[in-house]
Write a protein that holds these residues in place. Structure first.
Motif, PDB file in Angstrom:
ATOM      1  N   LYS A  19     -44.088  22.104 -96.189  1.00 27.57           N
ATOM      2  CA  LYS A  19     -42.769  22.650 -96.517  1.00 27.57           C
ATOM      3  C   LYS A  19     -42.675  24.149 -96.267  1.00 27.57           C
ATOM      4  N   ASP A  20     -43.733  24.877 -96.556  1.00 28.14           N
ATOM      5  CA  ASP A  20     -43.686  26.334 -96.429  1.00 28.14           C
ATOM      6  C   ASP A  20     -44.302  26.855 -95.129  1.00 28.14           C
ATOM      7  N   SER A  21     -44.596  25.967 -94.170  1.00 31.76           N
ATOM      8  CA  SER A  21     -45.132  26.400 -92.873  1.00 31.76           C
ATOM      9  C   SER A  21     -44.047  27.101 -92.063  1.00 31.76           C
ATOM     10  N   ILE A  22     -44.399  28.224 -91.454  1.00 34.27           N
ATOM     11  CA  ILE A  22     -43.459  28.924 -90.576  1.00 34.27           C
ATOM     12  C   ILE A  22     -43.499  28.225 -89.222  1.00 34.27           C
ATOM     13  N   VAL A  23     -42.306  27.830 -88.720  1.00 29.45           N
ATOM     14  CA  VAL A  23     -42.242  27.114 -87.456  1.00 29.45           C
ATOM     15  C   VAL A  23     -41.692  27.974 -86.315  1.00 29.45           C
ATOM     16  N   CYS A  24     -40.933  29.039 -86.661  1.00 28.04           N
ATOM     17  CA  CYS A  24     -40.373  29.902 -85.628  1.00 28.04           C
ATOM     18  C   CYS A  24     -39.779  31.145 -86.276  1.00 28.04           C
ATOM     19  N   GLU A  45     -39.448  23.145 -94.177  1.00 27.44           N
ATOM     20  CA  GLU A  45     -38.622  22.466 -95.180  1.00 27.44           C
ATOM     21  C   GLU A  45     -39.169  21.113 -95.621  1.00 27.44           C
ATOM     22  N   VAL A  46     -40.030  20.485 -94.824  1.00 27.74           N
ATOM     23  CA  VAL A  46     -40.608  19.181 -95.174  1.00 27.74           C
ATOM     24  C   VAL A  46     -42.062  19.124 -94.720  1.00 27.74           C
ATOM     25  N   ASN A  47     -42.821  18.224 -95.328  1.00 25.26           N
ATOM     26  CA  ASN A  47     -44.172  17.938 -94.853  1.00 25.26           C
ATOM     27  C   ASN A  47     -44.052  16.894 -93.754  1.00 25.26           C
ATOM     28  N   PHE A 100     -35.801  21.836 -84.397  1.00 25.15           N
ATOM     29  CA  PHE A 100     -36.971  20.960 -84.330  1.00 25.15           C
ATOM     30  C   PHE A 100     -36.625  19.598 -84.903  1.00 25.15           C
ATOM     31  N   LEU A 101     -37.355  18.572 -84.434  1.00 21.86           N
ATOM     32  CA  LEU A 101     -37.318  17.266 -85.070  1.00 21.86           C
ATOM     33  C   LEU A 101     -38.693  17.052 -85.698  1.00 21.86           C
ATOM     34  N   VAL A 102     -38.697  16.656 -86.974  1.00 23.37           N
ATOM     35  CA  VAL A 102     -39.949  16.476 -87.709  1.00 23.37           C
ATOM     36  C   VAL A 102     -39.990  15.053 -88.248  1.00 23.37           C
ATOM     37  N   LYS A 103     -41.127  14.390 -88.062  1.00 26.37           N
ATOM     38  CA  LYS A 103     -41.349  13.067 -88.654  1.00 26.37           C
ATOM     39  C   LYS A 103     -41.930  13.297 -90.040  1.00 26.37           C
ATOM     40  N   PRO A 104     -41.122  13.041 -91.096  1.00 23.18           N
ATOM     41  CA  PRO A 104     -41.610  13.321 -92.453  1.00 23.18           C
ATOM     42  C   PRO A 104     -42.783  12.409 -92.835  1.00 23.18           C
ATOM     43  N   GLU A 105     -43.649  12.930 -93.724  1.00 24.08           N
ATOM     44  CA  GLU A 105     -44.781  12.125 -94.214  1.00 24.08           C
ATOM     45  C   GLU A 105     -44.434  11.475 -95.516  1.00 24.08           C
TER      46      GLU A 105
END
Length: 166
Positions: free
Chosen positions: A119-124, A138-140, A161-166
């Motif tokens: 959730k708190d990882s910086i992506v850009c 915003e999500v894991n 980004f598109l993220v596949k939530p866990e």
């Protein structure tokens, strides 16, 4: 003369408002915006200089109209439909600005497809008005796709980004 970022902010404000037409003059430049159903038209014309000696009236030639900026809504809709079908989370831009994949030009990118994020990882980073804003995941989950290119201008709410939530 207005800076490009200031013009972008004006476009954003007009787009979010209920007005259909906007005109603004500053320091010898004139900006005129009109809303259309498919997009916005922005025309920047040089101001006419008034001389003190009267001259015969002649037709005024204006600069050609700037191209109409339009978003291909069909492409955007099809990507959004794919997101809904596969239950992927969209990380969207919280502001208008420039998208950067890394903290500096010579540094590694924050994430790439297949990267695991929390959730708190910086992506850009989205740079707006000389401020570099770190965007968090915003999500894991796992990054599936990066929807914009490095250095590309992004709009408020645009999927990044598109993220596949866990």
């Amino acid at each position: 003369m207005l800076k490009v970022q200031e013009i972008r902010e004006l476009i954003k404000l007009v787009d979010q408002s209920s007005i259909d037409e906007f005109s603004y003059e500053v320091e010898g430049s004139k900006i005129k915006m009109k809303k259309k159903s498919a997009g916005q038209q922005v025309i920047v014309e040089p101001a006419r200089v008034v001389t003190e000696t009267p001259a015969p009236i002649q037709p005024v030639q204006t600069a050609p109209a700037a191209p109409v900026v339009q978003v291909d809504e069909q492409k955007q809709t099809s990507k959004e439909e794919n997101v809904q079908e596969t239950n992927l989370h969209k990380i969207t831009s919280p502001m208008v600005g420039t998208f950067y994949q890394s903290p500096s030009p010579d540094a590694d990118v924050y994430v790439k497809p297949g990267s695991k994020v929390s959730k708190d990882s910086i992506v850009c980073i989205v740079e707006a008005m000389k401020l570099f804003n770190e965007i968090e995941a915003e999500v894991n989950g796992e990054i599936v796709e990066i929807l914009v290119k490095d250095g590309q201008l992004v709009e408020y709410g645009q999927p990044l980004f598109l993220v596949k939530p866990e």
